[in-house]
Write a protein that holds these residues in place. Structure first.
Motif, PDB file in Angstrom:
ATOM      1  N   GLY A 100      27.569  26.035 -16.653  1.00  0.00           N
ATOM      2  CA  GLY A 100      26.282  26.427 -16.102  1.00  0.00           C
ATOM      3  C   GLY A 100      25.532  27.301 -17.076  1.00  0.00           C
ATOM      4  O   GLY A 100      26.132  28.002 -17.900  1.00  0.00           O
ATOM      5  N   LEU A 102      21.998  29.720 -16.724  1.00  0.00           N
ATOM      6  CA  LEU A 102      20.920  30.182 -15.853  1.00  0.00           C
ATOM      7  C   LEU A 102      20.271  31.440 -16.403  1.00  0.00           C
ATOM      8  O   LEU A 102      20.923  32.252 -17.063  1.00  0.00           O
ATOM      9  CB  LEU A 102      21.461  30.496 -14.456  1.00  0.00           C
ATOM     10  CG  LEU A 102      22.082  29.361 -13.650  1.00  0.00           C
ATOM     11  CD1 LEU A 102      22.786  29.939 -12.435  1.00  0.00           C
ATOM     12  CD2 LEU A 102      21.008  28.369 -13.225  1.00  0.00           C
ATOM     13  N   ALA A 114      24.302  27.850  -7.662  1.00  0.00           N
ATOM     14  CA  ALA A 114      24.783  27.393  -8.966  1.00  0.00           C
ATOM     15  C   ALA A 114      26.274  27.671  -9.128  1.00  0.00           C
ATOM     16  O   ALA A 114      27.034  26.819  -9.609  1.00  0.00           O
ATOM     17  CB  ALA A 114      23.994  28.082 -10.080  1.00  0.00           C
ATOM     18  N   ILE A 124      25.442  22.860 -14.271  1.00  0.00           N
ATOM     19  CA  ILE A 124      24.104  23.306 -13.894  1.00  0.00           C
ATOM     20  C   ILE A 124      23.381  23.871 -15.119  1.00  0.00           C
ATOM     21  O   ILE A 124      23.851  24.822 -15.746  1.00  0.00           O
ATOM     22  CB  ILE A 124      24.162  24.410 -12.810  1.00  0.00           C
ATOM     23  CG1 ILE A 124      24.833  23.880 -11.536  1.00  0.00           C
ATOM     24  CG2 ILE A 124      22.768  24.933 -12.511  1.00  0.00           C
ATOM     25  CD1 ILE A 124      24.042  22.814 -10.826  1.00  0.00           C
ATOM     26  N   GLN A 126      19.281  24.906 -15.968  1.00  0.00           N
ATOM     27  CA  GLN A 126      17.941  24.971 -15.396  1.00  0.00           C
ATOM     28  C   GLN A 126      16.985  24.014 -16.087  1.00  0.00           C
ATOM     29  O   GLN A 126      17.064  23.786 -17.302  1.00  0.00           O
ATOM     30  CB  GLN A 126      17.393  26.388 -15.518  1.00  0.00           C
ATOM     31  CG  GLN A 126      17.870  27.313 -14.427  1.00  0.00           C
ATOM     32  CD  GLN A 126      17.127  28.627 -14.469  1.00  0.00           C
ATOM     33  OE1 GLN A 126      17.703  29.623 -14.850  1.00  0.00           O
ATOM     34  NE2 GLN A 126      15.869  28.636 -14.079  1.00  0.00           N
TER      35      GLN A 126
END
Length: 214
Positions: A100, A102, A114, A124, A126
């Motif tokens: 991820g 973020l 998330a 994940i 963005q």
């Protein structure tokens, strides 16, 4: 069953703030707050941790470097949480196995969602960051960097070679190209057969230099 989390950030205000926010959700258990990537890796090596929230810019060991060590040595999944949306950090984190990426200015619910998605195996990134790096992942740019004779490879094989050259695993390539892991493996086998190469590192070097190194 709770999701076990550690938070690594050299800013104590951010660390404590994230702990307060995440602790309001009953599905999370914040086990530890640390101030650099080295401490994060050391803790995860000794304790079962599901998710490591890592800032990018930290002393001793940054978030990208810590992600690599966590991916190679533990079952902990890394989520980069940062104020910086620099392309190099994004690509480096993905290459090293981050699940991820973020920005810290997200609202708590988005961070919560998330973390849960990563815990269940979904990567994940963005949209704002994905859009920023798309141009670096398009085939025309990657082929401009390539020194290989493109005539002997299919378009798909060249695209896969470009991802291999960037350090992507089969799983990451399959996610980027929306192919199954088996299909990616078959393409790589075809590339090896066409070139007489033996492994992925040789494919990367060949793609970037046009030369075969044993």
């Amino acid at each position: 069953m709770t999701i076990k989390i550690i938070i690594a950030d050299d800013n104590s205000f951010i660390r404590e703030g994230l702990k307060i926010i995440l602790s309001t959700y009953e599905e999370f258990d914040v086990l530890k707050l640390v101030e650099n990537g080295r401490q994060a890796v050391d803790y995860c090596m000794q304790h079962p941790v599901d998710i490591a929230l890592l800032d990018v810019r930290m002393p001793i060991l940054n978030g990208v470097e810590a992600t690599k060590l966590l991916t190679e040595n533990t079952n902990t999944k890394s989520v980069i949480l940062t104020t910086f949306d620099d392309d190099a950090y994004i690509l480096g984190a993905i290459k090293n196995g981050a699940m991820g990426y973020l920005l810290k200015n997200n609202d708590p619910e988005r961070i919560r969602d998330a973390i849960k998605s990563v815990y269940h195996g979904t990567s994940i990134i963005q949209d704002v960051m994905l859009d920023k790096i798309k141009s670096n992942l398009t085939e025309p740019l990657l082929q401009e960097e390539s020194k290989v004779d493109t005539s002997q490879f299919t378009e798909r094989e060249l695209e896969i070679m470009s991802y291999v050259a960037k350090g992507y695993s089969n799983k990451e390539i399959s996610q980027q190209m929306y192919l199954s892991g088996g299909t990616v493996a078959n393409y790589i086998t075809s590339i090896l057969n066409k070139t007489g190469l033996k492994h992925r590192t040789q494919i990367a070097v060949y793609y970037l230099t046009g030369k075969v190194y044993e």
